[in-house]
Design a protein around this motif. Sequence first.
Motif, PDB file in Angstrom:
ATOM      1  N   PRO A  30       1.043  -1.242  -0.130  1.00  0.00           N
ATOM      2  CA  PRO A  30       0.037   0.011  -0.141  1.00  0.00           C
ATOM      3  C   PRO A  30       0.856   1.223   0.070  1.00  0.00           C
ATOM      4  CG  PRO A  30      -0.739  -1.488   1.689  1.00  0.00           C
ATOM      5  CD  PRO A  30       0.600  -2.117   1.087  1.00  0.00           C
ATOM      6  N   GLY A  31       0.332   2.142  -1.104  1.00  0.00           N
ATOM      7  CA  GLY A  31       1.430   3.480  -1.130  1.00  0.00           C
ATOM      8  C   GLY A  31       2.555   3.395  -1.965  1.00  0.00           C
ATOM      9  N   GLU A  32       2.737   2.194  -2.411  1.00  0.00           N
ATOM     10  CA  GLU A  32       3.855   1.885  -3.509  1.00  0.00           C
ATOM     11  C   GLU A  32       3.327   2.267  -4.988  1.00  0.00           C
ATOM     12  OE1 GLU A  32       6.893  -1.459  -4.885  1.00  0.00           O
ATOM     13  OE2 GLU A  32       5.659  -1.933  -3.062  1.00  0.00           O
ATOM     14  N   PRO A  33       4.236   2.818  -5.372  1.00  0.00           N
ATOM     15  CA  PRO A  33       3.906   3.330  -6.761  1.00  0.00           C
ATOM     16  C   PRO A  33       3.992   2.059  -7.903  1.00  0.00           C
ATOM     17  CG  PRO A  33       6.019   3.883  -6.666  1.00  0.00           C
ATOM     18  CD  PRO A  33       5.416   3.744  -5.308  1.00  0.00           C
ATOM     19  N   VAL A  63      -6.297   0.479  -6.595  1.00  0.00           N
ATOM     20  CA  VAL A  63      -5.260   1.703  -6.648  1.00  0.00           C
ATOM     21  C   VAL A  63      -5.701   2.940  -6.677  1.00  0.00           C
ATOM     22  CG1 VAL A  63      -3.769  -0.281  -7.864  1.00  0.00           C
ATOM     23  CG2 VAL A  63      -5.271   1.294  -9.238  1.00  0.00           C
ATOM     24  N   GLU A  64      -5.042   3.971  -6.817  1.00  0.00           N
ATOM     25  CA  GLU A  64      -5.360   5.358  -6.806  1.00  0.00           C
ATOM     26  C   GLU A  64      -4.655   6.211  -7.747  1.00  0.00           C
ATOM     27  OE1 GLU A  64      -5.530   7.282  -3.132  1.00  0.00           O
ATOM     28  OE2 GLU A  64      -3.748   6.559  -2.599  1.00  0.00           O
ATOM     29  N   TYR A  65      -5.148   7.048  -8.527  1.00  0.00           N
ATOM     30  CA  TYR A  65      -4.147   7.936  -9.247  1.00  0.00           C
ATOM     31  C   TYR A  65      -3.919   9.348  -8.442  1.00  0.00           C
ATOM     32  CZ  TYR A  65      -2.842  11.144 -12.936  1.00  0.00           C
ATOM     33  OH  TYR A  65      -2.049  12.075 -13.657  1.00  0.00           O
ATOM     34  N   LEU A  66      -2.876   9.784  -8.200  1.00  0.00           N
ATOM     35  CA  LEU A  66      -2.542  11.032  -7.690  1.00  0.00           C
ATOM     36  C   LEU A  66      -1.777  11.830  -8.695  1.00  0.00           C
ATOM     37  CD1 LEU A  66      -0.998   9.526  -4.327  1.00  0.00           C
ATOM     38  CD2 LEU A  66      -3.413  10.364  -4.711  1.00  0.00           C
ATOM     39  N   PRO A  67      -2.343  13.025  -8.846  1.00  0.00           N
ATOM     40  CA  PRO A  67      -1.622  14.082  -9.589  1.00  0.00           C
ATOM     41  C   PRO A  67       0.035  14.291  -9.571  1.00  0.00           C
ATOM     42  CG  PRO A  67      -3.708  15.010  -8.899  1.00  0.00           C
ATOM     43  CD  PRO A  67      -3.328  13.527  -8.094  1.00  0.00           C
ATOM     44  N   LYS A  68       0.740  14.125 -10.474  1.00  0.00           N
ATOM     45  CA  LYS A  68       1.940  14.253 -10.622  1.00  0.00           C
ATOM     46  C   LYS A  68       2.878  13.167  -9.847  1.00  0.00           C
ATOM     47  CE  LYS A  68       1.811  19.481 -10.216  1.00  0.00           C
ATOM     48  NZ  LYS A  68       2.355  20.619  -9.808  1.00  0.00           N
ATOM     49  N   ARG A  69       2.147  12.059  -9.377  1.00  0.00           N
ATOM     50  CA  ARG A  69       2.751  10.990  -8.746  1.00  0.00           C
ATOM     51  C   ARG A  69       2.332   9.505  -9.522  1.00  0.00           C
ATOM     52  NH1 ARG A  69       1.875  10.982  -2.323  1.00  0.00           N
ATOM     53  NH2 ARG A  69       3.011   8.867  -2.720  1.00  0.00           N
TER      54      ARG A  69
END
Length: 228
Positions: A30-33, A63-69
Amino acid sequence: MSTENEQKKMTIQEIEDAIIDLIRSGKFQPGEPLREAELCEMFEVSRTPIREALRLLQTKGIVEYLPKRGVQVLEMTMDSLKEITDLRIVLESLSVRRAMEYINEEHIKNLREINHRLLETEDHYEQGEVDRVFHRYLATINGDTTLSQYLDDLQMRQALIHCRLPYRADRVPRSYQEHETMIQSMEWGNTELVVRQTEAHFLLSQKLLCDKLAEYEASHPKQKTKKK
């Protein structure tokens, strides 16, 4: 022109399932790209099916999409864990109630065989898989694919907590015994009893998971971003 020896490309569903298995096994935390280039190389496919598989996982809350990440495995919070487990308590109880209308000796035999596998391994990942298979099999007895799909999605989301906080050693024999008491009530044909046992089983699991997550969060405090 393709040849018989050419390797068959993975489908989007196969890629999605493979990523879920990697998350469950702890390969991706969790939290890993989740980097597209790495996944393309891993599955030997182009970026298009990878992006589609990640999009499907995003809709399922894995999963989730984070801007710039970019895309990363979803972090499990206390609120989301309670939401998932509250829903599972309701849907698993409904699943058991419906299963009791169709259950037979063959189902009972299969449930016992699956449950016995809990005690045949000490691997945390395999124990989690056996527990998942047990409850999934129970959900399919009545033939309601919609209900079993909802439960599949919830189990996948709950797997995010298990990959970081594996099963406690003392929980496995207790889960085994709780499953056995449920199976016994099914043999007796006592629907109300097995529904109550199912609710108690998941309420206890919810409490233990929330306690484990609270302990983890206390020992791994998130660093606050300093304001400029």
